[in-house]
Design a protein around this motif. Structure first.
Motif, mmCIF file in Angstrom:
data_model
loop_
_atom_site.group_PDB
_atom_site.id
_atom_site.type_symbol
_atom_site.label_atom_id
_atom_site.label_comp_id
_atom_site.label_asym_id
_atom_site.label_seq_id
_atom_site.Cartn_x
_atom_site.Cartn_y
_atom_site.Cartn_z
ATOM 1 N N TYR A 33 1.358 -3.993 -6.711
ATOM 2 C CA TYR A 33 1.580 -2.563 -6.504
ATOM 3 C C TYR A 33 2.487 -2.077 -7.634
ATOM 4 N N LEU A 34 1.901 -1.293 -8.526
ATOM 5 C CA LEU A 34 2.529 -0.981 -9.807
ATOM 6 C C LEU A 34 3.087 0.434 -9.822
ATOM 7 N N LEU A 35 4.357 0.559 -10.207
ATOM 8 C CA LEU A 35 5.023 1.857 -10.241
ATOM 9 C C LEU A 35 5.036 2.478 -11.644
ATOM 10 N N GLY A 36 5.055 1.669 -12.671
ATOM 11 C CA GLY A 36 5.159 2.173 -14.038
ATOM 12 C C GLY A 36 3.852 2.086 -14.796
ATOM 13 N N ASN A 37 3.950 2.175 -16.129
ATOM 14 C CA ASN A 37 2.800 2.014 -17.028
ATOM 15 C C ASN A 37 2.943 0.693 -17.763
ATOM 16 N N VAL A 38 1.868 -0.078 -17.770
ATOM 17 C CA VAL A 38 1.951 -1.393 -18.403
ATOM 18 C C VAL A 38 0.545 -1.850 -18.793
ATOM 19 N N TYR A 64 2.987 -18.018 -2.418
ATOM 20 C CA TYR A 64 3.120 -17.883 -0.967
ATOM 21 C C TYR A 64 3.261 -16.425 -0.507
ATOM 22 N N SER A 65 3.285 -15.504 -1.436
ATOM 23 C CA SER A 65 3.567 -14.115 -1.098
ATOM 24 C C SER A 65 2.317 -13.354 -0.659
ATOM 25 N N ARG A 66 2.554 -12.131 -0.164
ATOM 26 C CA ARG A 66 1.462 -11.191 0.114
ATOM 27 C C ARG A 66 1.195 -10.285 -1.077
ATOM 28 N N GLY A 67 1.987 -10.415 -2.105
ATOM 29 C CA GLY A 67 1.796 -9.607 -3.294
ATOM 30 C C GLY A 67 3.104 -9.256 -3.955
ATOM 31 N N VAL A 68 3.008 -8.514 -5.034
ATOM 32 C CA VAL A 68 4.162 -8.146 -5.843
ATOM 33 C C VAL A 68 4.240 -6.627 -5.954
ATOM 34 N N ILE A 69 5.438 -6.097 -5.770
ATOM 35 C CA ILE A 69 5.713 -4.674 -6.012
ATOM 36 C C ILE A 69 6.590 -4.632 -7.253
ATOM 37 N N THR A 70 6.137 -3.942 -8.294
ATOM 38 C CA THR A 70 6.870 -4.008 -9.548
ATOM 39 C C THR A 70 6.837 -2.694 -10.298
ATOM 40 N N VAL A 71 7.790 -2.548 -11.196
ATOM 41 C CA VAL A 71 7.800 -1.389 -12.092
ATOM 42 C C VAL A 71 6.892 -1.684 -13.275
ATOM 43 N N ASN A 114 16.511 2.846 -11.792
ATOM 44 C CA ASN A 114 17.614 2.528 -10.881
ATOM 45 C C ASN A 114 17.158 1.467 -9.887
ATOM 46 N N GLU A 115 17.612 0.252 -10.084
ATOM 47 C CA GLU A 115 17.126 -0.873 -9.275
ATOM 48 C C GLU A 115 17.459 -0.711 -7.794
ATOM 49 N N LEU A 116 18.675 -0.284 -7.495
ATOM 50 C CA LEU A 116 19.059 -0.128 -6.093
ATOM 51 C C LEU A 116 18.192 0.919 -5.413
ATOM 52 N N ASN A 117 17.940 2.016 -6.095
ATOM 53 C CA ASN A 117 17.074 3.062 -5.552
ATOM 54 C C ASN A 117 15.667 2.533 -5.290
ATOM 55 N N ASN A 118 15.139 1.752 -6.220
ATOM 56 C CA ASN A 118 13.801 1.163 -6.044
ATOM 57 C C ASN A 118 13.746 0.277 -4.810
ATOM 58 N N ILE A 119 14.728 -0.588 -4.689
ATOM 59 C CA ILE A 119 14.736 -1.558 -3.580
ATOM 60 C C ILE A 119 14.869 -0.837 -2.240
ATOM 61 N N ILE A 120 15.757 0.134 -2.159
ATOM 62 C CA ILE A 120 15.939 0.870 -0.904
ATOM 63 C C ILE A 120 14.659 1.592 -0.511
ATOM 64 N N ASN A 121 14.000 2.221 -1.468
ATOM 65 C CA ASN A 121 12.782 2.971 -1.161
ATOM 66 C C ASN A 121 11.611 2.065 -0.792
ATOM 67 N N ILE A 122 11.511 0.930 -1.421
ATOM 68 C CA ILE A 122 10.478 -0.037 -1.016
ATOM 69 C C ILE A 122 10.767 -0.528 0.393
ATOM 70 N N HIS A 123 12.019 -0.874 0.635
ATOM 71 C CA HIS A 123 12.437 -1.357 1.951
ATOM 72 C C HIS A 123 12.158 -0.314 3.035
ATOM 73 N N ASN A 124 12.411 0.943 2.745
ATOM 74 C CA ASN A 124 12.202 2.005 3.735
ATOM 75 C C ASN A 124 10.744 2.155 4.146
ATOM 76 N N ASN A 125 9.835 1.725 3.285
ATOM 77 C CA ASN A 125 8.406 1.863 3.578
ATOM 78 C C ASN A 125 7.748 0.543 3.959
ATOM 79 N N LEU A 126 8.551 -0.498 4.103
ATOM 80 C CA LEU A 126 8.035 -1.826 4.447
ATOM 81 C C LEU A 126 7.913 -1.968 5.964
#
Length: 486
Positions: free
Chosen positions: A399-404, A376-383, A317-329
């Motif tokens: 910062y990896l959330l899934g398996n890859v 230019y970023s500080r990093g990537v948060i990804t599934v 759920n993309e919206l859920n992911n974005i909201i939860n990342i945002h809440n901890n930023l």
């Protein structure tokens, strides 16, 4: 050896794997086929498969045993999500096959287990052949096969140009890739290849992204194209000739047909309505060039896709992911949500409206070069995104959330929950040497094989094409045996 080739409704895959099977048979191996439904014989007929005594249709097995299977207690150490989420992610995204009850799905689950136990045991199957584990049919074949000592061989494109992967598991390929990293030195040729690859990384696009139909803008004319007409004609033929009730991965063929058109209409409308929520390319350029903001990148994914529904089912759920990342930023830092070109039109207007309303979140157009953002970023948060792989190669934290496959690479931090991000945001970044990064790129290079999987492009199948793929398959099987991974 005895090979079991899986066939389901993925367009044109049947023809591709039939050619591989033919080359295996020419080398003296026995070939069997497990087909999800008899509709395959109508939609993509191949007489040597459809009429063979070595071909087994799951929908027939389900139909013959349905009453018994629907009441049989389930004896399987799996979760519903592990087995079925990949299919239901597709049903939810495309809005079809949502009418069956618990008895139906109990019958399907028991049926898949019994079907594959019977086919694999009765025919002494050694190897199961398909793409990566991407749906419940493949998942249960893999799981039952593993319990009976089979090797799973899954063909899939890689992130490296003109190379492909042969997977043997669902989630442990990262360990396979890096298992010899400290005992095998990088050769001069490999180092030269790595240097050249890194030099061109800013402009490289994975093969599977090139000319992909899902990357293209849907226009009104494309909804009535000749290709769409042929697809509709094929489905109508299935509707006329087959009972699709026991084809559990589709359900009603008529509903599938109408959902296809509804989906494309929605994608066309969604893309037109969402454009106003993106920052302009010029605005993003100014922010980056003036280094005005400390930001992380979150790349969205195309849905449904096995890279998330199988490898990261908790994060589809993309919206859920974005909201939860945002809440901890941390306040004062930004999240740049970079849309995926394949995801154009997948999300509706309300999704973009909500994401763009979040303070500290910026929506970046799918056409913007993500490597420029990474720089230019500080990093990537990804599934499980390829963007995470590219960031790791560019020496940025991931910062990896899934398996890859790249989860063991330098600067990749596996995150088990969104709350763990809070701590990670305050840690100082680690910078690795070029030699460290090169070791991991080369390890992935060694894991892959030269060539492309030209599914749906028979005009490019030259005389030696499938012979090489078969050689590569046996090379991987030998590797699996030597490493004791069976």
């Amino acid at each position: 050896m005895n090979f079991l080739v899986l066939v389901n409704g993925a367009p044109k895959y049947k023809y591709f794997y039939a050619e591989i099977a033919k080359h295996l048979a020419e080398r003296g191996h026995n070939i069997y086929f497990a087909v999800n439904a008899e509709t395959s014989a109508i939609a993509e007929p191949i007489a040597d498969i459809d009429n063979s005594e070595n071909t087994f249709f799951f929908d027939n097995y389900l139909k013959e045993n349905f009453k018994f299977l629907s009441k049989k207690p389930i004896k399987l150490e799996e979760t519903w999500g592990d087995v079925f989420h990949s299919d239901f992610d597709r049903f939810f995204c495309h809005n079809y096959n949502l009418r069956e009850n618990n008895d139906y799905w109990t019958a399907v689950l028991n049926g898949l287990q019994g079907f594959f136990e019977s086919v694999i045991s009765n025919n002494s199957i050694d190897v199961i052949l398909y793409e990566n584990v991407s749906n419940s049919f493949a998942y249960m074949a893999y799981k039952v096969g593993m319990s009976l000592g089979c090797t799973y061989i899954g063909l899939i494109g890689s992130r490296l140009p003109n190379r492909y992967e042969i997977q043997t598991s669902i989630t442990s390929e990262s360990d396979f890739i890096t298992s010899d990293i400290d005992v095998t030195d990088v050769t001069v040729d490999e180092e030269n290849w790595s240097n050249s690859y890194l030099k061109e990384l800013f402009y490289i696009q994975p093969d599977y992204m090139k000319d992909s139909a899902i990357n293209k803008k849907i226009k009104l004319s494309s909804l009535f194209s000749y290709k769409k007409f042929l697809t509709a004609q094929k489905i109508l033929k299935v509707i006329k000739k087959a009972d699709s009730y026991y084809n559990y991965q589709v359900g009603s063929s008529f509903e599938q047909l109408t959902s296809m058109y509804k989906l494309n209409w929605r994608k066309m409308l969604n893309e037109n309505q969402s454009n106003k929520y993106y920052m302009s390319m010029e605005e993003v350029d100014v922010l980056l060039e003036n280094s005005k903001e400390a930001f992380y990148i979150y790349p969205t994914h195309y849905h449904p896709e096995s890279s998330t529904s199988v490898l990261a089912p908790d994060y589809t759920n993309e919206l859920n992911n974005i909201i939860n990342i945002h809440n901890n930023l941390p306040v004062g830092r930004y999240l740049y949500v970079k849309d995926h070109i394949s995801a154009r039109g997948v999300q509706n207007k309300q999704f973009y409206e909500k994401v763009s309303a979040l303070p500290g979140v910026r929506l970046i157009h799918f056409d913007y070069n993500v490597k420029k953002l990474i720089k230019y970023s500080r990093g990537v948060i990804t599934v499980t995104s390829t963007v995470g792989y590219e960031a790791a190669l560019m020496n940025k934290p991931v910062y990896l959330l899934g398996n890859v496959f790249y989860e063991n690479f330098p600067n990749v931090f596996k995150i088990n929950s969104f709350i763990e991000l809070r701590e990670m945001f305050y840690k100082e970044p680690i910078f690795y040497s070029n030699q460290d990064i090169t070791k991991f790129i080369v390890a992935y290079y060694r894991y892959t094989f030269e060539g492309q999987l030209l599914i749906g492009k028979p005009e490019l199948w030259n005389p030696g094409y499938f012979s090489k793929i078969v050689d590569d398959i046996f090379y991987r099987i030998d590797q699996v045996k030597k490493r004791g991974l069976l």
